[in-house]
Design a protein around this motif. Structure first.
Motif, PDB file in Angstrom:
ATOM      1  N   GLY A 133       0.778  -1.230   0.000  1.00 15.54           N
ATOM      2  CA  GLY A 133       0.000   0.000   0.000  1.00 15.54           C
ATOM      3  C   GLY A 133       0.807   1.275   0.000  1.00 15.54           C
ATOM      4  O   GLY A 133       0.251   2.359  -0.175  1.00 15.54           O
ATOM      5  N   SER A 134       2.118   1.191   0.184  1.00 19.38           N
ATOM      6  CA  SER A 134       2.946   2.402   0.243  1.00 19.38           C
ATOM      7  C   SER A 134       3.313   2.870  -1.161  1.00 19.38           C
ATOM      8  O   SER A 134       3.322   2.103  -2.126  1.00 19.38           O
ATOM      9  CB  SER A 134       4.215   2.133   1.040  1.00 19.38           C
ATOM     10  OG  SER A 134       5.025   1.182   0.355  1.00 19.38           O
ATOM     11  N   PHE A 135       3.615   4.164  -1.277  1.00 15.12           N
ATOM     12  CA  PHE A 135       4.093   4.733  -2.532  1.00 15.12           C
ATOM     13  C   PHE A 135       5.621   4.692  -2.537  1.00 15.12           C
ATOM     14  O   PHE A 135       6.261   4.981  -1.528  1.00 15.12           O
ATOM     15  CB  PHE A 135       3.592   6.165  -2.697  1.00 15.12           C
ATOM     16  CG  PHE A 135       2.159   6.241  -3.149  1.00 15.12           C
ATOM     17  CD1 PHE A 135       1.843   6.261  -4.505  1.00 15.12           C
ATOM     18  CD2 PHE A 135       1.134   6.270  -2.226  1.00 15.12           C
ATOM     19  CE1 PHE A 135       0.530   6.323  -4.921  1.00 15.12           C
ATOM     20  CE2 PHE A 135      -0.193   6.328  -2.632  1.00 15.12           C
ATOM     21  CZ  PHE A 135      -0.490   6.360  -3.987  1.00 15.12           C
ATOM     22  N   VAL A 136       6.164   4.321  -3.674  1.00 14.74           N
ATOM     23  CA  VAL A 136       7.627   4.222  -3.800  1.00 14.74           C
ATOM     24  C   VAL A 136       8.080   5.129  -4.936  1.00 14.74           C
ATOM     25  O   VAL A 136       7.335   5.422  -5.875  1.00 14.74           O
ATOM     26  CB  VAL A 136       8.070   2.766  -4.067  1.00 14.74           C
ATOM     27  CG1 VAL A 136       7.754   1.886  -2.887  1.00 14.74           C
ATOM     28  CG2 VAL A 136       7.391   2.217  -5.332  1.00 14.74           C
ATOM     29  N   ASP A 137       9.328   5.573  -4.824  1.00 10.97           N
ATOM     30  CA  ASP A 137       9.912   6.431  -5.851  1.00 10.97           C
ATOM     31  C   ASP A 137      10.641   5.602  -6.894  1.00 10.97           C
ATOM     32  O   ASP A 137      10.973   4.427  -6.666  1.00 10.97           O
ATOM     33  CB  ASP A 137      10.882   7.423  -5.214  1.00 10.97           C
ATOM     34  CG  ASP A 137      10.198   8.383  -4.260  1.00 10.97           C
ATOM     35  OD1 ASP A 137       9.047   8.764  -4.551  1.00 10.97           O
ATOM     36  OD2 ASP A 137      10.803   8.735  -3.224  1.00 10.97           O
ATOM     37  N   ALA A 138      10.889   6.218  -8.018  1.00 10.58           N
ATOM     38  CA  ALA A 138      11.658   5.547  -9.068  1.00 10.58           C
ATOM     39  C   ALA A 138      13.040   5.191  -8.538  1.00 10.58           C
ATOM     40  O   ALA A 138      13.670   5.974  -7.819  1.00 10.58           O
ATOM     41  CB  ALA A 138      11.770   6.453 -10.283  1.00 10.58           C
ATOM     42  N   ASN A 139      13.499   3.989  -8.870  1.00  6.03           N
ATOM     43  CA  ASN A 139      14.821   3.466  -8.491  1.00  6.03           C
ATOM     44  C   ASN A 139      14.943   3.139  -7.000  1.00  6.03           C
ATOM     45  O   ASN A 139      16.040   2.890  -6.513  1.00  6.03           O
ATOM     46  CB  ASN A 139      15.930   4.440  -8.884  1.00  6.03           C
ATOM     47  CG  ASN A 139      15.976   4.684 -10.378  1.00  6.03           C
ATOM     48  OD1 ASN A 139      15.787   3.759 -11.170  1.00  6.03           O
ATOM     49  ND2 ASN A 139      16.198   5.930 -10.776  1.00  6.03           N
ATOM     50  N   GLN A 140      13.829   3.128  -6.270  1.00  4.33           N
ATOM     51  CA  GLN A 140      13.864   2.732  -4.861  1.00  4.33           C
ATOM     52  C   GLN A 140      13.937   1.210  -4.776  1.00  4.33           C
ATOM     53  O   GLN A 140      13.128   0.502  -5.388  1.00  4.33           O
ATOM     54  CB  GLN A 140      12.628   3.243  -4.135  1.00  4.33           C
ATOM     55  CG  GLN A 140      12.591   2.882  -2.651  1.00  4.33           C
ATOM     56  CD  GLN A 140      11.385   3.483  -1.939  1.00  4.33           C
ATOM     57  OE1 GLN A 140      10.844   4.504  -2.362  1.00  4.33           O
ATOM     58  NE2 GLN A 140      10.956   2.847  -0.868  1.00  4.33           N
ATOM     59  N   GLN A 141      14.899   0.681  -4.007  1.00  2.00           N
ATOM     60  CA  GLN A 141      15.056  -0.766  -3.896  1.00  2.00           C
ATOM     61  C   GLN A 141      13.867  -1.374  -3.155  1.00  2.00           C
ATOM     62  O   GLN A 141      13.478  -0.913  -2.082  1.00  2.00           O
ATOM     63  CB  GLN A 141      16.337  -1.126  -3.149  1.00  2.00           C
ATOM     64  CG  GLN A 141      16.614  -2.627  -3.144  1.00  2.00           C
ATOM     65  CD  GLN A 141      17.753  -3.031  -2.212  1.00  2.00           C
ATOM     66  OE1 GLN A 141      17.720  -2.680  -1.039  1.00  2.00           O
ATOM     67  NE2 GLN A 141      18.732  -3.745  -2.729  1.00  2.00           N
ATOM     68  N   LEU A 142      13.300  -2.428  -3.758  1.00  2.00           N
ATOM     69  CA  LEU A 142      12.136  -3.083  -3.162  1.00  2.00           C
ATOM     70  C   LEU A 142      12.425  -4.509  -2.727  1.00  2.00           C
ATOM     71  O   LEU A 142      11.888  -4.969  -1.720  1.00  2.00           O
ATOM     72  CB  LEU A 142      10.966  -3.073  -4.166  1.00  2.00           C
ATOM     73  CG  LEU A 142      10.467  -1.697  -4.604  1.00  2.00           C
ATOM     74  CD1 LEU A 142       9.319  -1.847  -5.591  1.00  2.00           C
ATOM     75  CD2 LEU A 142      10.054  -0.862  -3.406  1.00  2.00           C
ATOM     76  N   VAL A 143      13.239  -5.228  -3.476  1.00  2.00           N
ATOM     77  CA  VAL A 143      13.490  -6.631  -3.155  1.00  2.00           C
ATOM     78  C   VAL A 143      14.861  -7.038  -3.687  1.00  2.00           C
ATOM     79  O   VAL A 143      15.332  -6.505  -4.693  1.00  2.00           O
ATOM     80  CB  VAL A 143      12.368  -7.534  -3.745  1.00  2.00           C
ATOM     81  CG1 VAL A 143      12.329  -7.444  -5.258  1.00  2.00           C
ATOM     82  CG2 VAL A 143      12.522  -8.979  -3.283  1.00  2.00           C
ATOM     83  N   GLU A 144      15.500  -7.973  -2.957  1.00  2.00           N
ATOM     84  CA  GLU A 144      16.802  -8.499  -3.369  1.00  2.00           C
ATOM     85  C   GLU A 144      16.728 -10.019  -3.395  1.00  2.00           C
ATOM     86  O   GLU A 144      16.201 -10.642  -2.474  1.00  2.00           O
ATOM     87  CB  GLU A 144      17.879  -8.047  -2.390  1.00  2.00           C
ATOM     88  CG  GLU A 144      19.282  -8.552  -2.720  1.00  2.00           C
ATOM     89  CD  GLU A 144      20.287  -8.150  -1.658  1.00  2.00           C
ATOM     90  OE1 GLU A 144      20.960  -7.121  -1.833  1.00  2.00           O
ATOM     91  OE2 GLU A 144      20.381  -8.863  -0.636  1.00  2.00           O
TER      92      GLU A 144
END
Length: 344
Positions: A173-184
């Motif tokens: 549900g959160s907003f993320v910015d471009a190039n923000q790391q989400l998963v590895e």
């Protein structure tokens, strides 16, 4: 009166007798100990160090948001095994679809403008520079449309390799910015174990040396199996003043985790030395001593210089000769020149 004198003399003699026996007992008091003979034998020299399990370069993928969006769904959890192509995190597709549709509309308009300029130039109505400008605009529109399509496809983050989720920063549900790391995602079959040692110790370590591995920060931790030295860094870290040792362990007793702490014992050689059991060593400040028992049963404190150690033995570099008898069990309760009695 004579009877009284006799009685007093008897009591006095009895007391003296008891005192003599007590003094004799004190003189003959001996401390029970167990001993062993210092031996000249081969001992394996090892160097220990604490390290961390890391992902091998080229076998770890960090996935980021292609553009600003909202996290619509998280399809995995941290530590979960995944396969190549598996969906990990889904972003709200609406802004990506809107951007793709807009880019496609711009491409269509640029294509029409180019076709029109081409006809006008062919008819001699428009100058050729109009056609060249239309061609440039069409190329830019095609690139933008292609980028928008790829970005739309990336609204669903998929694993690029087989492995495990080693980091999950996405929040539903959160907003993320471009190039923000989400998963590895890391291929846990390709891990490096990096431990640090002193430059002096590093000079003794060679590629291929056997390394015994244990979980935690000491050799007494859970046994993990063994590996071998893959490389010894040629640089000294400016912060820790240590040298990095890279260890490879293709098979371990259980799967290792990225970021896990381990203890490694590196075998650096075997040589003959005077040895005693480690329980014979008694700390004295930052040094050690042992108690040597002579033929009369007297224990003498002897400062020693300790070298290499194994799990049960310690090398004595100086202060003790092979064949001398040293206290093992009971050493911490003995003082210099104390009388001891050797038990079985």
């Amino acid at each position: 009166m004579k009877k009284l004198v006799v009685a007093l003399a008897f009591i006095s003699a009895l007391g003296a007798c008891r005192k003599d026996k007590d003094d004799e007992a004190k003189v003959d008091a001996r401390i029970p100990v167990k001993v062993t003979i210092a031996q000249m034998q081969s001992i394996s020299e090892t160097i220990g160090g604490i390290g961390t399990v890391t992902a091998r370069p080229g076998f770890v993928a960090s996935l980021t948001a292609p553009a600003q969006a909202r996290v619509l769904r998280i399809a995995v959890s941290q530590g979960q095994p995944v396969v190549r192509g598996q969906a990990l995190v889904l972003l709200d597709p609406l802004p990506f679809q809107t951007a793709s549709q807009g880019a496609q509309a711009s491409l269509n308009a640029a294509q029409r403008a180019y076709d029109r300029a081409q006809r006008l130039v062919a008819a001699g109505i428009a100058p050729r520079k109009d056609l060249e400008q239309a061609a440039t605009d069409l190329a830019l529109a095609r690139g933008a449309a292609s980028t928008a399509q790829r970005t739309q496809a990336l609204s669903t983050l998929r694993s690029p390799l087989d492995g495990s989720v080693t980091r999950l920063n996405a929040i539903l549900g959160s907003f993320v910015d471009a190039n923000q790391q989400l998963v590895e995602v890391t291929d846990t079959r390709a891990l490096d174990l990096i431990l640090t040692t002193t430059p002096a110790n590093a000079a003794k370590i060679h590629n291929g040396a056997l390394v015994r591995l244990a979980a935690g920060q000491s050799a007494s931790g859970e046994a993990l199996g063994s590996g071998s030295v893959a490389s010894v860094s040629a640089l000294v870290d400016s912060a820790s003043r240590g040298v990095a040792i890279k260890v490879r362990a293709p098979s371990t007793l259980r799967p290792l985790r990225v970021g896990e702490t381990f203890f490694g014992e590196i075998a650096v050689g075997t040589h003959a030395a005077v040895t005693v059991p480690v329980e014979a060593l008694v700390p004295e400040g930052d040094q050690f001593k042992v108690f040597v028992v002579d033929a009369s049963g007297i224990a003498h404190a002897r400062p020693v210089t300790v070298g290499a150690r194994t799990g049960a033995l310690a090398e004595i570099k100086s202060g003790l000769s092979a064949g001398e008898k040293v206290v093992t069990y009971g050493a911490y309760g003995v003082e210099d020149s104390a009388k001891v009695i050797v038990g079985k």
